[in-house]
Each structure stands twice: as C-alpha cells, then as structure tokens.
Motif scaffolding. Structure first.
Motif, PDB file in Angstrom:
ATOM      1  N   GLU A   1     -50.972 -20.196 -19.078  1.00 22.11           N
ATOM      2  CA  GLU A   1     -50.252 -19.475 -20.122  1.00 22.11           C
ATOM      3  C   GLU A   1     -50.989 -18.164 -20.372  1.00 22.11           C
ATOM      4  O   GLU A   1     -52.165 -18.150 -20.706  1.00 22.11           O
ATOM      5  CB  GLU A   1     -50.221 -20.308 -21.405  1.00 22.11           C
ATOM      6  CG  GLU A   1     -49.326 -19.757 -22.489  1.00 22.11           C
ATOM      7  CD  GLU A   1     -49.273 -20.673 -23.707  1.00 22.11           C
ATOM      8  OE1 GLU A   1     -50.216 -20.622 -24.524  1.00 22.11           O
ATOM      9  OE2 GLU A   1     -48.311 -21.456 -23.820  1.00 22.11           O
ATOM     10  N   THR A   2     -50.317 -17.041 -20.181  1.00 20.42           N
ATOM     11  CA  THR A   2     -50.975 -15.743 -20.320  1.00 20.42           C
ATOM     12  C   THR A   2     -51.246 -15.418 -21.790  1.00 20.42           C
ATOM     13  O   THR A   2     -50.695 -16.054 -22.702  1.00 20.42           O
ATOM     14  CB  THR A   2     -50.114 -14.625 -19.713  1.00 20.42           C
ATOM     15  OG1 THR A   2     -48.904 -14.505 -20.480  1.00 20.42           O
ATOM     16  CG2 THR A   2     -49.760 -14.941 -18.261  1.00 20.42           C
TER      17      THR A   2
ATOM     18  N   LEU B   1     -57.917 -19.352 -16.755  1.00 14.92           N
ATOM     19  CA  LEU B   1     -57.679 -19.518 -15.326  1.00 14.92           C
ATOM     20  C   LEU B   1     -58.592 -20.603 -14.791  1.00 14.92           C
ATOM     21  O   LEU B   1     -59.821 -20.525 -14.962  1.00 14.92           O
ATOM     22  CB  LEU B   1     -57.914 -18.190 -14.604  1.00 14.92           C
ATOM     23  CG  LEU B   1     -57.696 -18.139 -13.086  1.00 14.92           C
ATOM     24  CD1 LEU B   1     -57.207 -16.752 -12.674  1.00 14.92           C
ATOM     25  CD2 LEU B   1     -58.973 -18.465 -12.313  1.00 14.92           C
ATOM     26  N   LEU B   2     -58.006 -21.628 -14.145  1.00 12.27           N
ATOM     27  CA  LEU B   2     -58.791 -22.690 -13.516  1.00 12.27           C
ATOM     28  C   LEU B   2     -58.954 -22.387 -12.034  1.00 12.27           C
ATOM     29  O   LEU B   2     -57.995 -21.957 -11.369  1.00 12.27           O
ATOM     30  CB  LEU B   2     -58.101 -24.050 -13.698  1.00 12.27           C
ATOM     31  CG  LEU B   2     -57.923 -24.540 -15.136  1.00 12.27           C
ATOM     32  CD1 LEU B   2     -57.203 -25.887 -15.142  1.00 12.27           C
ATOM     33  CD2 LEU B   2     -59.266 -24.655 -15.839  1.00 12.27           C
TER      34      LEU B   2
ATOM     35  N   THR C   1     -55.954 -23.567  -4.363  1.00 13.49           N
ATOM     36  CA  THR C   1     -55.121 -22.440  -3.936  1.00 13.49           C
ATOM     37  C   THR C   1     -55.789 -21.117  -4.280  1.00 13.49           C
ATOM     38  O   THR C   1     -55.820 -20.175  -3.461  1.00 13.49           O
ATOM     39  CB  THR C   1     -53.734 -22.514  -4.609  1.00 13.49           C
ATOM     40  OG1 THR C   1     -53.171 -23.797  -4.388  1.00 13.49           O
ATOM     41  CG2 THR C   1     -52.818 -21.445  -4.064  1.00 13.49           C
ATOM     42  N   ILE C   2     -56.366 -21.032  -5.487  1.00 10.05           N
ATOM     43  CA  ILE C   2     -57.032 -19.790  -5.892  1.00 10.05           C
ATOM     44  C   ILE C   2     -58.316 -19.593  -5.096  1.00 10.05           C
ATOM     45  O   ILE C   2     -58.668 -18.457  -4.746  1.00 10.05           O
ATOM     46  CB  ILE C   2     -57.298 -19.813  -7.411  1.00 10.05           C
ATOM     47  CG1 ILE C   2     -55.979 -19.759  -8.186  1.00 10.05           C
ATOM     48  CG2 ILE C   2     -58.204 -18.650  -7.823  1.00 10.05           C
ATOM     49  CD1 ILE C   2     -56.127 -19.805  -9.690  1.00 10.05           C
ATOM     50  N   ARG C   3     -59.017 -20.678  -4.769  1.00 11.04           N
ATOM     51  CA  ARG C   3     -60.216 -20.549  -3.936  1.00 11.04           C
ATOM     52  C   ARG C   3     -59.869 -19.938  -2.579  1.00 11.04           C
ATOM     53  O   ARG C   3     -60.583 -19.046  -2.090  1.00 11.04           O
ATOM     54  CB  ARG C   3     -60.878 -21.910  -3.756  1.00 11.04           C
ATOM     55  CG  ARG C   3     -61.630 -22.412  -4.972  1.00 11.04           C
ATOM     56  CD  ARG C   3     -62.494 -23.631  -4.628  1.00 11.04           C
ATOM     57  NE  ARG C   3     -63.287 -24.037  -5.784  1.00 11.04           N
ATOM     58  CZ  ARG C   3     -62.917 -24.979  -6.641  1.00 11.04           C
ATOM     59  NH1 ARG C   3     -61.757 -25.617  -6.472  1.00 11.04           N
ATOM     60  NH2 ARG C   3     -63.683 -25.283  -7.667  1.00 11.04           N
ATOM     61  N   ARG C   4     -58.789 -20.398  -1.979  1.00  8.15           N
ATOM     62  CA  ARG C   4     -58.386 -19.833  -0.684  1.00  8.15           C
ATOM     63  C   ARG C   4     -58.005 -18.365  -0.832  1.00  8.15           C
ATOM     64  O   ARG C   4     -58.303 -17.543   0.040  1.00  8.15           O
ATOM     65  CB  ARG C   4     -57.216 -20.638  -0.112  1.00  8.15           C
ATOM     66  CG  ARG C   4     -57.607 -22.026   0.394  1.00  8.15           C
ATOM     67  CD  ARG C   4     -56.495 -22.624   1.266  1.00  8.15           C
ATOM     68  NE  ARG C   4     -55.291 -22.877   0.485  1.00  8.15           N
ATOM     69  CZ  ARG C   4     -55.037 -24.033  -0.131  1.00  8.15           C
ATOM     70  NH1 ARG C   4     -55.924 -25.030  -0.062  1.00  8.15           N
ATOM     71  NH2 ARG C   4     -53.922 -24.201  -0.805  1.00  8.15           N
TER      72      ARG C   4
ATOM     73  N   ILE D   1     -50.676 -16.586  -8.786  1.00  6.33           N
ATOM     74  CA  ILE D   1     -50.913 -17.986  -8.413  1.00  6.33           C
ATOM     75  C   ILE D   1     -51.262 -18.812  -9.651  1.00  6.33           C
ATOM     76  O   ILE D   1     -50.763 -19.934  -9.831  1.00  6.33           O
ATOM     77  CB  ILE D   1     -52.044 -18.067  -7.362  1.00  6.33           C
ATOM     78  CG1 ILE D   1     -51.629 -17.361  -6.071  1.00  6.33           C
ATOM     79  CG2 ILE D   1     -52.419 -19.518  -7.086  1.00  6.33           C
ATOM     80  CD1 ILE D   1     -52.762 -17.221  -5.070  1.00  6.33           C
ATOM     81  N   ALA D   2     -52.119 -18.252 -10.519  1.00  5.37           N
ATOM     82  CA  ALA D   2     -52.539 -18.981 -11.719  1.00  5.37           C
ATOM     83  C   ALA D   2     -51.354 -19.277 -12.635  1.00  5.37           C
ATOM     84  O   ALA D   2     -51.247 -20.373 -13.205  1.00  5.37           O
ATOM     85  CB  ALA D   2     -53.602 -18.178 -12.463  1.00  5.37           C
ATOM     86  N   VAL D   3     -50.439 -18.301 -12.796  1.00  8.28           N
ATOM     87  CA  VAL D   3     -49.258 -18.515 -13.644  1.00  8.28           C
ATOM     88  C   VAL D   3     -48.363 -19.586 -13.029  1.00  8.28           C
ATOM     89  O   VAL D   3     -47.816 -20.447 -13.742  1.00  8.28           O
ATOM     90  CB  VAL D   3     -48.491 -17.191 -13.828  1.00  8.28           C
ATOM     91  CG1 VAL D   3     -47.158 -17.433 -14.514  1.00  8.28           C
ATOM     92  CG2 VAL D   3     -49.320 -16.198 -14.643  1.00  8.28           C
ATOM     93  N   GLU D   4     -48.219 -19.554 -11.706  1.00  9.84           N
ATOM     94  CA  GLU D   4     -47.408 -20.577 -11.032  1.00  9.84           C
ATOM     95  C   GLU D   4     -48.003 -21.971 -11.220  1.00  9.84           C
ATOM     96  O   GLU D   4     -47.272 -22.969 -11.217  1.00  9.84           O
ATOM     97  CB  GLU D   4     -47.296 -20.245  -9.542  1.00  9.84           C
ATOM     98  CG  GLU D   4     -46.433 -19.016  -9.246  1.00  9.84           C
ATOM     99  CD  GLU D   4     -46.466 -18.633  -7.775  1.00  9.84           C
ATOM    100  OE1 GLU D   4     -47.282 -19.242  -7.040  1.00  9.84           O
ATOM    101  OE2 GLU D   4     -45.705 -17.733  -7.375  1.00  9.84           O
TER     102      GLU D   4
END
Length: 608
Positions: free
Chosen positions: A581-582, A552-553, A557-560, A574-577
């Motif tokens: 890759e899971t 996960l980076l 978007t993830i910070r918000r 959000i990370a997958v979008e």
C-alpha cells in the motif's frame, strides 16, 4: 512616577462581592493623614512567608497532581531568598505551567479567567499607567466603566499592585486572571506605540562593535535579553512548535515557529537586539559566541511549564548574521507507540513482520523532519527485552531509552558512524541501530553486521521505499549483499491530524470521490472532513501529526529485479503488485477515516 508612588503608599483596601466577581476599591479614611506610610521594606517582608491565598492555590495544585512536594520546597526556599511571591516563582522555575497556575488561581480566588481573545483592541485608559508599570506589574486594563475598571492580573494576590491600580483609577477594580505571557503580548501590542522610547534606548543594543566579545557576552546576560529569549521558547512550547527559526535580515529580525510541520511567523524582538538574542542562545547552548564564520551545533536542557525539554541548536552564518534553529524535543510527552504515530492496516502488519525477523536490515526512509527517528525509537521500544542487548549509534542522541546503550557520534575526535560500528560489533549486541547510513563504509559495516546474525535498523534519505535499494547501489554496496540482508524498507511522511473538536464533514465531489473507490467501494458518494479552527487548535483546524507510510518487503521477485539492476520505478511496480500500500493510498484511507484532509495528503505524497 505616579504609579510608583502609589505602590509605596499601599493604603488599606476592601474587597466587595458583585455577582461572584472580586471588586477592589480604596477605602477612604479622613484620618489617613495622621497614619504613617508603610515603609518600602514592608513589601519584601510581606512576601517572606506564603499567604493564606497562596497556600490555598498551592494546595489546589497539589490536589490536582500538578505540583510535587519536592518542587514546592525548592520554590519556597528560592522565593524567600528573593523576597518574591511563591506562585510566580513556581511558574518562573517551570514547575507549574502558566495555564495550570491561572486556572488554579481563578478557581480558588473565584475570579474570572480572561483569554487573549477577550482583550481589548485599543488601549484602555493609557493616561493612568506608564508602560513600565504595566510591564513590571503585569497588569492589563480590559474595560473602563463608570462604576468600575476591569483589569486582568497575572498575580491577583499581590495587594500592592491591586492598591496602586485602585488608587490610580479612583474607582473599584474588577479583578480577573490572565496568563502572564498573554498580558505581556497585549501590552506590547497596545501600549508600546503609546509611550515613546527615549533617544538613548536605541543604544542599549545597537551602538557597539560586535567584535567586542566581552561586551556582547555582558549584553546577552542582561535581564531584558534573557526574558526575550525565554519568552520565545515558552511561547513556542505553548504553540506546540517543533522548531524555532531565528533569522536576521538587513532591517529586521524574523522569528518563525514550525507547528504541525508548517512554519508560521510570530512577533520578534527588535532588530537592534539581534546580536544579543543570538548570543544569548549560543551561551545557553555552550557554543563559542566569538565564532560567527562557521556552523555550530549544541543543545540546551531546559524545564518549561513543568516539562523537561531538550533543545537542539544549530547556527549557520548568513549575509546579515547567524541564522539559529532550535528543535524542541519533549522528553516526557513523546509516545513511542505505533498506534499514537498512526501505523495501522497493511503497513503496520508488514512492519511487525519485519521486526520479528531474527536478523537482517530494516531501513526507514524519508526527508528531514518526516519522523524517521521516532519510528526507529518505537521499533526499538518493541524489541527492547531483557534477553536482547541493543546498541545505537546516533548523531545526535535525541531521546534516552532505558535499557538501551546509546552512543553519541563525535566526528571531531574520530568517533564516526563507521568507527563506532566497528567497535560495537565486538560488544556482542543482538540489535544495532545506526542513526543514518551516510557513506559506503557505514553501509558496508551494517550489511556485514546483518550477515553475521544481527538485526540492524537505520535511516536513509530517499523519496520512497523502492528508491532505498537504488540509493545503496549508487553508494557502492554490492547487489548480492543487499538482497541477502535487507528485510524491508519503510518510507514515510507526516500529515497534520485534524482537530477532533472542530473538524467538519462534507460530501466530496464525484471526481474526488473516484480516488477513494478502491477503499470505499463507492465512486460517487464519499464523506470527507475539512479543517475549521477552534480554541483547542489555536484556530488552525489541526492538532498534532500522524504518519502515512509504505512498507516494501524484500520478496524473491524483488530480489531478482535488484540483481538485474532494475530501476526504482520497476521495483515499486512489483511491490505494489505484491500488495504494498503506497503512501498516497495510506493517506487516502486516513483522510476517509476523518483523521486528516485530502489536501494535506496531496501536500506531502506523490499521486499514484
């Protein structure tokens, strides 16, 4: 005893060739009565200097690069002092593995090498030899034919044992070579039930008060107990086990090996030896054998089969005694390489991008035994250059890395993760590795270190990458600090690697093939592989393990989402979008490549 008298007589024998195999038979001599019997001291005198056959085997081992000159000199000196043969001494000291020694003797002496699978299912001529002789001489009768008897020897160079076997059988001996541990296991399986133990044998281990510490210490120092523990460790190494579990119960002692992540029960010492075996392990690990109420931790540096091993020992009290777990760390064979671990594709590119950042935090998450520490060591190996100072704080220090300052946590004297971290930030480091973020204080100091321009690597116990953020928030770390410092979170599991020698291809059913549509582009035609089992993988179908991972980076978007206190599920979505890759998808890709099975992926990864 008959066989002991035979050993002392040691008459002359002659070697005959029959279809390339060594055949030994006693030579009959009508004048034998007029000859003197060799004195018992002849055996030790015979072993004072290596024989020509021994020297040929040693030369062969050196030619193959299996034995150094320094190790040979040390073994010669000890063999002469002990009046023993040189070749068994090399194996006993761990300078040469049993397998390499057996291969060398079979090659040089032109004898067949017999594997355990070829041993008989029933005892062969149990009337000829006592159990004690078979164990001491480490010989195993394999087949009794009219013209000869076939016998496997751990040391076929020992003429006294060969002579005794030939005289007891009164026929030529067809000699073969076998591994000592395999011979011992076969003897226990085939012959121990034949020869009844004397009534006082039970008292050897059982009839004493466990509170008598001195007696317990003496018992743990006796040869049978030492041999039992050494065999447990040696067999674990041969089985490629990562852990040894010794568990006492009311009426049995259970021993299990964890091989490629799966526990498997193996032959255990008798239950009456429980206290002695556990005490022996604690003595080796320098633990307090008198303390049986509290957990203890220690380590055992040991050399087995020419390998330098480090055993991490943990004991905990249970209802029926102390449970012992030994983790085997092979310092020489471990490879800190992303390719060897199984990193490839999108997860590898993301991880490399994180490691190139000038500051910030990389977290590696997963349960115990998922390879988190190995991944961190691999990352450190890539970052370790002359221009960077790297300091680690670990509990315990598993592997020693050249050029890296490693600190061992010692909570008993106040050297905690947090305390060590406060000290090392004043050591002008560029990169800091924290073995585990266990508490809020450690996490806050790590965050502060990242804010001041350091690269921080650490581990966390969570199920997936997205849960790492919520775990730190639950610990009390402020959300704005997390979004400012975390570069990425890597979650991983280990799956078993299919044995390349015996894996079998098959066409997946359409329902299963549909899961691979996003990788293969085809929904109804996918070829997968299944485990079969062969000699190379001990019949399991698997050999070694590889990682499946998700990275996960920390994007804007993830910070918000983190600042808005989104759930782990929302962060994961959000990370997958954004292209993550899971672990499940990474596992499917590796199953499609034939490196593992879909069953093993489903065993450790959650289906998306």
């Amino acid at each position: 005893m008959q066989d002991e008298a035979l050993l002392e007589e040691a008459p002359r024998i002659r070697a005959l060739r029959d279809d390339g195999d060594e055949v030994l038979s006693p030579e009959r001599d009508d004048t034998a009565e007029s000859k003197e019997t060799p004195p018992a001291s002849e055996a030790s005198a015979f072993r004072d200097q290596p024989r020509s056959d021994e020297l040929k085997v040693v030369s062969h081992l050196q030619h193959l690069g299996k034995l150094s000159a320094a190790d040979l000199g040390r073994a010669k000196h000890l063999a002469q002092d002990a009046g023993d043969f040189l070749l068994p001494m090399l194996v006993r000291l761990g300078l040469v593995s049993e397998r390499d020694m057996a291969d060398a003797m079979a090659e040089v002496l032109q004898l067949p090498l017999v594997i355990a699978a070829a041993f008989p299912e029933e005892p062969v001529r149990e009337d000829l030899f006592t159990l004690r002789f078979l164990k001491d001489a480490r010989v195993l009768p394999i087949a009794d034919q009219e013209a000869e008897i076939e016998v496997a020897f751990a040391n076929p160079i020992d003429d006294f044992v060969l002579t005794a076997v030939a005289m007891a059988a009164d026929k030529p001996v067809k000699a073969a070579v076998a591994l000592p541990t395999e011979i011992e296991s076969a003897i226990e399986r085939l012959y121990e039930k034949v020869e009844e133990a004397p009534e006082e044998a039970e008292a050897d281990f059982g009839d004493f008060d466990e509170e008598d510490i001195e007696h317990l210490k003496d018992l743990a120092s006796e040869a049978p107990v030492i041999r039992m523990v050494n065999q447990l460790i040696q067999r674990a190494v041969e089985s490629r086990a990562s852990d040894i579990h010794i568990e006492p119960f009311a009426d049995e002692l259970t021993v299990r090996y964890r091989v490629d992540g799966i526990l498997k029960e193996v032959d255990a010492p008798p239950v009456r030896s429980t206290a002695a075996v556990i005490s022996r392990v604690k003595i080796m690990a320098k633990l307090n054998i008198a303390e049986r109420r509290l957990p203890q931790d220690g380590r055992i540096p040991i050399r087995i089969q020419g390998k330098e091993l480090d055993l991490r020992v943990s004991t905990v009290p249970t209802m029926f005694g102390e449970s012992v777990v030994m983790r085997l760390l092979d310092k020489e064979s471990v490879r800190f390489d992303l390719d060897a671990l199984g990193f490839d594709g999108t997860p590898r590119k993301r991880l490399q991008g994180i490691l190139e950042q000038p500051y910030g935090i990389l977290l590696v998450t997963g349960p115990t035994g998922s390879g988190k520490s190995t991944t961190l060591y691999t990352a450190l190996s890539r970052l370790n250059t002359e221009s960077r100072k790297i300091i680690t704080v670990e509990d315990p220090v598993e592997y020693q890395l050249p050029g890296i300052n490693q600190i061992q946590v010692k909570s008993a004297i106040g050297m905690t993760f947090a305390g060590a971290l406060r000290a090392i930030v004043r050591q002008d480091p560029d990169i800091i590795m924290v073995g585990e973020m266990r508490d809020l204080e450690t996490a806050r100091i790590a965050v502060q270190s990242a804010l001041t321009g350091h690269v921080v690597l650490s581990t966390l116990h969570t199920n997936d990458a997205a849960s790492g953020v919520t775990r730190l928030l639950d610990m009390g770390v402020e959300d704005y600090l997390l979004t400012s410092t975390i570069n990425g979170i890597l979650a991983q599991r280990l799956v078993r690697r299919l044995c390349p020698h015996c894996r079998e291809s098959y066409r997946a059913v359409p329902e299963l093939a549909a899961r691979f549509a996003h990788i293969s582009g085809v929904e109804d035609s996918v070829d997968l592989h299944r485990a079969v089992g062969c000699e190379a993988c001990n019949g399991t179908g698997y050999r070694g393990r590889l990682v499946i991972t998700e990275v996960l980076l920390m994007s804007e978007t993830i910070r918000r989402a983190v600042l808005a206190h989104a759930t782990a599920t929302d962060i994961r979505t959000i990370a997958v979008e954004e292209g993550m890759e899971t672990m499940y998808q990474d596992g499917l890709r590796k199953a499609l490549d034939g490196r593992t099975t879909i069953e093993d992926v489903l065993r450790v990864a959650e289906v998306d």
